[in-house]
Write a protein that holds these residues in place. Structure first.
Motif, PDB file in Angstrom:
ATOM      1  N   SER A   1       0.814  -1.225   0.000  1.00  0.00           N
ATOM      2  CA  SER A   1       0.000   0.000   0.000  1.00  0.00           C
ATOM      3  C   SER A   1       0.843   1.267   0.000  1.00  0.00           C
ATOM      4  O   SER A   1       0.302   2.362  -0.139  1.00  0.00           O
ATOM      5  N   GLU A   2       2.159   1.149   0.150  1.00  0.00           N
ATOM      6  CA  GLU A   2       3.009   2.342   0.204  1.00  0.00           C
ATOM      7  C   GLU A   2       4.132   2.301  -0.833  1.00  0.00           C
ATOM      8  O   GLU A   2       5.162   2.961  -0.680  1.00  0.00           O
ATOM      9  N   THR A   3       3.929   1.565  -1.923  1.00  0.00           N
ATOM     10  CA  THR A   3       4.977   1.467  -2.938  1.00  0.00           C
ATOM     11  C   THR A   3       4.448   1.701  -4.350  1.00  0.00           C
ATOM     12  O   THR A   3       4.977   1.171  -5.312  1.00  0.00           O
ATOM     13  N   PHE A   4       3.395   2.473  -4.507  1.00  0.00           N
ATOM     14  CA  PHE A   4       2.885   2.769  -5.841  1.00  0.00           C
ATOM     15  C   PHE A   4       3.847   3.687  -6.601  1.00  0.00           C
ATOM     16  O   PHE A   4       4.563   4.501  -6.013  1.00  0.00           O
ATOM     17  N   VAL A   5       3.844   3.521  -7.918  1.00  0.00           N
ATOM     18  CA  VAL A   5       4.635   4.363  -8.814  1.00  0.00           C
ATOM     19  C   VAL A   5       3.676   5.074  -9.758  1.00  0.00           C
ATOM     20  O   VAL A   5       2.697   4.480 -10.225  1.00  0.00           O
ATOM     21  N   ILE A   6       3.954   6.335 -10.047  1.00  0.00           N
ATOM     22  CA  ILE A   6       3.164   7.056 -11.034  1.00  0.00           C
ATOM     23  C   ILE A   6       4.079   7.583 -12.126  1.00  0.00           C
ATOM     24  O   ILE A   6       5.164   8.100 -11.851  1.00  0.00           O
ATOM     25  N   ARG A   7       3.661   7.377 -13.378  1.00  0.00           N
ATOM     26  CA  ARG A   7       4.359   7.971 -14.518  1.00  0.00           C
ATOM     27  C   ARG A   7       3.552   9.174 -14.968  1.00  0.00           C
ATOM     28  O   ARG A   7       2.365   9.066 -15.255  1.00  0.00           O
ATOM     29  N   ILE A   8       4.194  10.329 -15.056  1.00  0.00           N
ATOM     30  CA  ILE A   8       3.499  11.591 -15.281  1.00  0.00           C
ATOM     31  C   ILE A   8       3.794  12.100 -16.680  1.00  0.00           C
ATOM     32  O   ILE A   8       4.948  12.124 -17.127  1.00  0.00           O
TER      33      ILE A   8
END
Length: 533
Positions: free
Chosen positions: A68-75
């Protein structure tokens, strides 16, 4: 008849579709996106528990890394262009949500890591206040469209491409019909410069600067991906035709592309099946445009950055380069960069080689060089860091065989210490696995992560070394130099390669690249002999 050829190829390969395609038919990504805020109010364990959810998260540019604390976002950063306001917001969000960590990618985009599941909607809202989105940046969608970081400023660019880039984006961005509906991901580039500053031929769809009968436009290249350069469709596209031609290409790909084996569903495989000539006919038929044969390709040179770290542009402007080792950056430094740009009436431009420029008035360059931010990265202004790329590596990617980014940095530091070269250029790109996300196949010296044996015969991290890739050519020429060797052995062999470069350089020439002096003049067998293979 043309469409019949495409239909027959489609039918032959789509008798059995893959499981991802089945998911797409079972739920609309737009419905998921509309309820995303409520979705994130639940517990991670109860909501992110199936491959359906992971697929739809990718339509928002989000990757689930398993907790729950390791998401990645590509912007999405169109053309790598950031206003001061946008750069400041990215910096703020990186510090607020992502442990002050930023990766600059090989498409001039940015990624945040270490994101908390319940904070994802807040992050997306924060970004939207300055017109930044992550939508469609992952999964079977359109990745960030790239162009030259010097677009509208370059002396070698007769046409500004950013307005055309925005027209391309308008076809698919946040459009329901294009949300997660492609057979696979799709990369796009448009370049109005004679110097290849964006790896133009490494894209599924590329519009490359060309001239025909005295008119400036673009030649169309299709089917590029990692390890495969885009191919010439022999079509000349005028600037006002770019949007329609692009719409035709992606419509044909969406309708006739393959949806069985995900490893063979990129556009290049459809082109292989139907031929470039048939696909070119289909583009003209679908778009109803009378597109002439290709003109003279004007994209002929690779970009060169010397030790001064500055590029002289037109109209009294210059770009100052900040070399970011392996693209590992942070929000705090991006904030400083934005404030420097603001102080000097400049802009921030990200690059495919995972670094950035501040473009400003030439008179401001020396002031910027006195800043603490410039001095922090000044030690990386050498030939081993100027043109460096490294993918995420095994720490962040399940396919990665080696750490990657640390290996690339250690190699550059080792070479700079043992084979210092003040004037020159060598492009060293690292991929942590054979998938090649570090585009090692187009590097002067490319490194592909592999398992190797150390001197005692124990398994260890290693690489295969490749030579002679061409970013400025639509022909991929990388040749494998070694089998898998340990990282220390790779450092030793690469040092020998650079010593050849140092020895062969013409002292009377002010600048010679590794490609010009070594790769273009020596056969690979001779190189292997000289480094002891």
């Amino acid at each position: 008849m043309t469409m019949q050829v495409l239909q027959e190829a489609h039918n032959l390969r789509n008798k059995k579709i893959n499981k991802i395609e089945k998911m797409k038919s079972e739920q609309d990504p737009m419905e998921f996106i509309k309820t995303f805020e409520d979705f994130c109010k639940g517990s991670y364990e109860e909501t992110v528990n199936d491959s359906h959810t992971k697929h739809f998260l990718k339509c928002l540019g989000l990757y689930d890394k398993g907790t729950s604390e390791t998401f990645v976002i590509r912007i999405r950063i169109p053309g790598g262009q950031l206003s001061v306001e946008q750069a400041l917001k990215l910096a703020q969000c990186s510090k607020k949500y992502g442990n002050d960590y930023i990766d600059i990618t090989t498409r001039g985009q940015v990624e945040f890591r270490y994101l908390k599941f319940n904070e994802l909607p807040l992050l997306l809202k924060d970004l939207s206040t300055v017109g930044i989105s992550a939508i469609q940046c992952a999964g079977d969608n359109f990745r960030g469209v790239v162009t030259s970081p010097f677009d509208s400023y370059s002396k070698t660019s007769p046409i500004e491409t950013m307005p055309l880039l925005k027209e391309i984006q308008s076809v698919f961005l946040e459009q329901e019909a294009w949300m997660g509906t492609l057979p696979r991901k799709f990369n796009i580039a448009i370049l109005g410069d004679s110097i290849n500053t964006c790896n133009i031929f490494g894209n599924d769809c590329a519009f490359a600067l060309a001239s025909k009968n005295g008119e400036i436009g673009f030649n169309l290249y299709l089917g590029g991906k990692v390890g495969v350069q885009a191919r010439d469709l022999n079509l000349f596209v005028k600037d006002h035709q770019v949007k329609e031609v692009f719409a035709a290409v992606i419509s044909l790909y969406k309708e006739y592309g393959f949806r069985d084996n995900r490893n063979k569903n990129r556009l290049t495989f459809l082109l292989d099946a139907v031929s470039l000539e048939e696909f070119a006919k289909a583009i003209k038929e679908h778009s109803k445009l009378e597109l002439p044969q290709a003109g003279e390709l004007l994209v002929k040179d690779e970009f060169t950055l010397d030790d001064s770290s500055t590029i002289e542009l037109k109209d009294g402007k210059s770009a100052i380069h900040f070399g970011i080792p392996s693209g590992i950056f942070c929000g705090s430094d991006l904030e400083q960069a934005a404030l420097l740009a603001q102080k000097h009436d400049g802009v921030v431009r990200l690059t495919y080689e995972q670094s950035f420029y501040i473009i400003t008035n030439t008179s401001s360059i020396e002031d910027i060089k006195q800043s603490s931010l410039y001095k922090k990265y000044d030690s990386y202004h050498n030939i081993y860091f100027n043109n460096q790329i490294a993918c995420a590596g095994n720490k962040e990617c399940s396919f990665g065989v080696i750490p990657g980014k640390p290996d690339a940095i250690n190699m550059a530091e080792y070479l700079n210490k043992n084979v210092p070269i003040e004037d020159g250029k060598v492009r060293m790109y690292w991929s942590a696995c054979p998938k090649g996300c570090g585009i090692h196949g187009v590097a002067d010296i490319g490194f592909e992560g592999a398992k190797a044996k150390d001197e005692e015969g124990n398994s260890c991290y290693g690489v295969k070394i490749f030579l002679g890739g061409k970013a400025a050519s639509s022909i991929l020429e990388a040749r494998q130099l070694t089998k898998a060797v340990s990282i220390p052995k790779a450092q030793e062999l690469t040092a020998k390669l650079l010593n050849i470069y140092k020895e062969e350089k013409n002292e009377n020439e002010t600048f010679e690249s590794f490609d010009t002096r070594v790769l273009s003049s020596l056969a690979i067998e001779e190189i292997q002999t000289r480094i002891g293979l």
